[in-house]
Design an enzyme around this catalytic site. Structure first.
Site, PDB file in Angstrom:
ATOM      1  N   ASP A   9      -1.438   4.127   5.636  1.00  0.00           N
ATOM      2  CA  ASP A   9      -0.482   3.724   4.593  1.00  0.00           C
ATOM      3  C   ASP A   9      -0.344   4.803   3.530  1.00  0.00           C
ATOM      4  O   ASP A   9       0.752   5.081   3.035  1.00  0.00           O
ATOM      5  CB  ASP A   9      -0.928   2.411   3.932  1.00  0.00           C
ATOM      6  CG  ASP A   9      -0.855   1.246   4.897  1.00  0.00           C
ATOM      7  OD1 ASP A   9      -0.091   1.343   5.879  1.00  0.00           O
ATOM      8  OD2 ASP A   9      -1.559   0.251   4.669  1.00  0.00           O
ATOM      9  N   ASN A  23       0.827  -1.220   0.000  1.00  0.00           N
ATOM     10  CA  ASN A  23       0.000   0.000   0.000  1.00  0.00           C
ATOM     11  C   ASN A  23       0.854   1.261   0.000  1.00  0.00           C
ATOM     12  O   ASN A  23       0.577   2.228  -0.719  1.00  0.00           O
ATOM     13  CB  ASN A  23      -0.882   0.056   1.256  1.00  0.00           C
ATOM     14  CG  ASN A  23      -1.979  -0.978   1.247  1.00  0.00           C
ATOM     15  OD1 ASN A  23      -2.282  -1.541   0.206  1.00  0.00           O
ATOM     16  ND2 ASN A  23      -2.555  -1.231   2.405  1.00  0.00           N
ATOM     17  N   GLY A  76     -11.316   0.365  -0.111  1.00  0.00           N
ATOM     18  CA  GLY A  76     -10.093  -0.433  -0.278  1.00  0.00           C
ATOM     19  C   GLY A  76      -8.861   0.323   0.187  1.00  0.00           C
ATOM     20  O   GLY A  76      -8.941   1.451   0.675  1.00  0.00           O
ATOM     21  N   GLY A 108      -6.146  15.058  11.857  1.00  0.00           N
ATOM     22  CA  GLY A 108      -4.930  15.425  11.119  1.00  0.00           C
ATOM     23  C   GLY A 108      -3.682  14.794  11.697  1.00  0.00           C
ATOM     24  O   GLY A 108      -3.683  13.604  12.014  1.00  0.00           O
ATOM     25  N   LYS A 142      -9.297  11.981  11.684  1.00  0.00           N
ATOM     26  CA  LYS A 142      -9.863  13.210  11.113  1.00  0.00           C
ATOM     27  C   LYS A 142      -9.286  14.474  11.743  1.00  0.00           C
ATOM     28  O   LYS A 142      -9.458  15.574  11.226  1.00  0.00           O
ATOM     29  CB  LYS A 142     -11.387  13.207  11.192  1.00  0.00           C
ATOM     30  CG  LYS A 142     -11.988  13.120  12.575  1.00  0.00           C
ATOM     31  CD  LYS A 142     -13.503  13.204  12.425  1.00  0.00           C
ATOM     32  CE  LYS A 142     -14.238  13.245  13.730  1.00  0.00           C
ATOM     33  NZ  LYS A 142     -14.162  12.071  14.564  1.00  0.00           N
TER      34      LYS A 142
HETATM   35  P1  ATP Z   1      -5.624   2.924   9.266  1.00  0.00           P
HETATM   36  O1  ATP Z   1      -5.087   1.917  10.242  1.00  0.00           O
HETATM   37  O2  ATP Z   1      -7.119   2.915   9.115  1.00  0.00           O
HETATM   38  O3  ATP Z   1      -4.927   2.940   7.955  1.00  0.00           O
HETATM   39  P2  ATP Z   1      -4.295   4.835  10.983  1.00  0.00           P
HETATM   40  O4  ATP Z   1      -4.913   4.707  12.343  1.00  0.00           O
HETATM   41  O5  ATP Z   1      -2.962   4.267  10.747  1.00  0.00           O
HETATM   42  O6  ATP Z   1      -5.340   4.359   9.886  1.00  0.00           O
HETATM   43  P3  ATP Z   1      -5.214   7.547  10.923  1.00  0.00           P
HETATM   44  O7  ATP Z   1      -4.592   8.405  11.945  1.00  0.00           O
HETATM   45  O8  ATP Z   1      -6.607   7.069  11.161  1.00  0.00           O
HETATM   46  O9  ATP Z   1      -4.200   6.354  10.600  1.00  0.00           O
HETATM   47  O10 ATP Z   1      -5.221   8.303   9.513  1.00  0.00           O
HETATM   48  C1  ATP Z   1      -4.036   8.681   8.857  1.00  0.00           C
HETATM   49  C2  ATP Z   1      -4.258  10.016   8.204  1.00  0.00           C
HETATM   50  O11 ATP Z   1      -5.342   9.910   7.277  1.00  0.00           O
HETATM   51  C3  ATP Z   1      -4.669  11.131   9.164  1.00  0.00           C
HETATM   52  O12 ATP Z   1      -3.551  11.729   9.780  1.00  0.00           O
HETATM   53  C4  ATP Z   1      -5.378  12.084   8.190  1.00  0.00           C
HETATM   54  O13 ATP Z   1      -4.420  12.788   7.443  1.00  0.00           O
HETATM   55  C5  ATP Z   1      -6.104  11.107   7.255  1.00  0.00           C
HETATM   56  N1  ATP Z   1      -7.463  10.770   7.722  1.00  0.00           N
HETATM   57  C6  ATP Z   1      -7.857   9.650   8.370  1.00  0.00           C
HETATM   58  N2  ATP Z   1      -9.165   9.669   8.644  1.00  0.00           N
HETATM   59  C7  ATP Z   1      -9.625  10.833   8.159  1.00  0.00           C
HETATM   60  C8  ATP Z   1     -10.929  11.471   8.106  1.00  0.00           C
HETATM   61  N3  ATP Z   1     -12.023  10.879   8.628  1.00  0.00           N
HETATM   62  N4  ATP Z   1     -11.018  12.687   7.518  1.00  0.00           N
HETATM   63  C9  ATP Z   1      -9.930  13.305   6.983  1.00  0.00           C
HETATM   64  N5  ATP Z   1      -8.683  12.761   6.987  1.00  0.00           N
HETATM   65  C10 ATP Z   1      -8.533  11.546   7.559  1.00  0.00           C
END
Ligand code: ATP
Length: 302
Positions: free
Chosen positions: A252, A43, A287, A225, A223
Site C-alpha cells: 500500500d 492506507n 502497522g 524491490g 525485499k
Molecule cells: P503486503 O501485502 O505485505 O503489503 P505486498 O506483497 O503487496 O505486501 P511486497 O512486494 O511485499 O508487497 O512489498 C512492496 C514493496 O515494499 C517492495 O517492492 C519493496 O519496495 C518494499 N519492501 C517490502 N518488503 C521489503 C523488505 N523486506 N526490505 C526492503 N523493502 C521491502
C-alpha cells in the site's frame, strides 16, 4: 501538480503479535493487541498525503465508534474526506491481522466497504493530470465506473488488484498502471510464480497479462524491490537492504507513493525508485497507515 483520488476500503486493523503463527486448529499465546487504521484504500491515501500529494479518499464507513475514530485519523493526515459516506446499513470494515516472524496473515470483514457504489464515484471531480487509484476491497463494478470517469477526464488509472480475485478483461483494459506482487501476477495470469522466480520469467508473465500495448505492469517483489514492464520497456529497481519489522502495508505504501509521484509529474523510473524507498521505510515500522513515511524521510535516504 495533479491530485490523487483513491476509491477504496477503510478498515480498522486489529493486530495481534505473537512469536509464531498458529497452525490450523492451534492456539498460540500472543504478546500484544494493537488497533491501527487500515484498509488498502485508506492506507494508500495516507501514504500519498504524507508524501505531499493533495489526496481525496472515496469510500464508506459505518455509523459506529470505529468509523468515527478512522475519520478523525484520516482527517488528521490532511486527506479530503468529502467523498467518504457514513452508512447506517453496515458496520465499519474490520481486518484481523496476526504478525509473527516478520510476516502476517489477514482476515478482512468488508462491512461498509462492500457498499461503495458507482454513485459514490460518479461525482468525483477528476481532471487531466490527476491519478485515480483503486484496489480489490470495494466492488469491481464500482472500480470500472471510477476508471471510466477518470479516463474520460484524462486522468491516469492505477489498479492494485489485491486481495487477488479474477477480473473481467474490460476492467483490466481500463488500467494504465497495474501494481501487484508476484503471487497476484501469477494468479491473474494463471501460472505459478514465487518471490524467487527469475526476473525474465516474471517479465514474461507480465507481458502475457498486458491488456494494452501502452499499459504498465509493476511487480513488487518484497525485499527484491520491483520490476516493471512499461509498454515494451523493462525497468528494474533493486530492493533496499533494511531490517523488516512488519511488512503490513508495504504494498500500500508503494502504491500510494507511486501515485503521489505520478501526480507530481515524475517520470515512471523515478517514481518507482521513490516508491521502493518509501516502502522500505514502512516495513521497518509496525502497522499499516501509521507506518507510512513523509517526503522528508524518503528524501533523506535517496
Ligand atoms: P503486503 O501485502 O505485505 O503489503 P505486498 O506483497 O503487496 O505486501 P511486497 O512486494 O511485499 O508487497 O512489498 C512492496 C514493496 O515494499 C517492495 O517492492 C519493496 O519496495 C518494499 N519492501 C517490502 N518488503 C521489503 C523488505 N523486506 N526490505 C526492503 N523493502 C521491502
Amino acid at each position: 501538480m495533479g491530485r490523487v483520488f483513491v476509491a477504496g476500503s477503510i478498515n480498522m486493523d486489529v493486530v495481534a503479535t505473537a512469536d509464531r503463527h498458529p497452525r490450523v486448529g492451534e492456539t498460540v499465546a500472543g504478546r500484544q493487541v494493537l488497533y491501527f487504521p487500515g484498509g488498502k484504500g485508506a492506507n494508500q491515501a495516507v501514504a500519498a498525503s504524507r508524501l505531499g500529494a493533495r489526496t481525496t479518499l472515496i469510500g464508506r464507513l459505518g455509523r459506529d465508534s470505529l468509523g468515527a475514530e478512522l475519520k478523525a485519523f484520516l482527517g488528521d493526515q490532511g486527506i479530503d474526506l468529502g467523498y467518504v459516506v457514513e452508512t447506517a446499513e453496515a458496520h465499519t470494515g474490520t481486518a484481523i491481522i496476526t504478525v509473527a516472524e516478520a510476516d502476517n496473515t489477514i482476515v478482512v470483514v468488508p462491512g461498509a466497504n462492500g457498499l461503495v457504489g458507482a454513485d459514490d464515484v460518479k461525482v468525483v471531480p477528476l481532471l487531466k493530470g490527476d491519478v485515480a487509484v483503486s484496489q480489490f476491497e470495494i466492488p469491481l463494478p464500482t472500480i470500472a465506473a471510477f476508471f471510466h470517469r477518470a479516463r474520460a477526464a484524462g486522468a491516469v488509472t492505477v489498479l492494485n488488484p489485491a486481495p487477488a480475485q479474477k477480473m473481467p478483461g474490460e476492467l483490466l483494459a481500463l488500467v494504465d498502471i497495474l501494481v501487484l506482487n508476484e503471487t497476484e501476477l501469477g494468479f491473474l495470469a494463471g501460472v505459478e510464480l514465487s518471490e524467487s522466480d527469475a526476473a525474465d520469467r516474471i517479465i514474461d508473465v507480465a507481458r502475457k497479462l498486458q491488456a494494452r500495448e501502452d499499459q504498465t505492469i509493476c511487480v513488487t517483489l518484497g525485499k527484491r524491490g520491483v520490476l516493471a514492464l512499461a509498454g515494451h520497456e523493462e525497468i528494474s529497481v533493486a530492493g533496499r537492504v533494511v531490517k523488516a519489522l512488519d511488512t503490513t502495508g508495504a504494498g500500500d505504501c508503494f502504491v500510494g507513493a507511486l501515485a503521489a509521484q505520478l501526480a507530481d509529474g515524475a517520470p515512471l523510473r523515478e517514481a518507482l525508485t521513490f516508491a521502493n524507498a518509501a516502502a522500505s521505510i514502512s516495513v521497518q515500522r509496525m502497522g499499516a497507515g501509521p507506518s507510512m513515511p513523509t517526503g522528508a524521510e524518503v528524501a533523506a535516504i535517496l
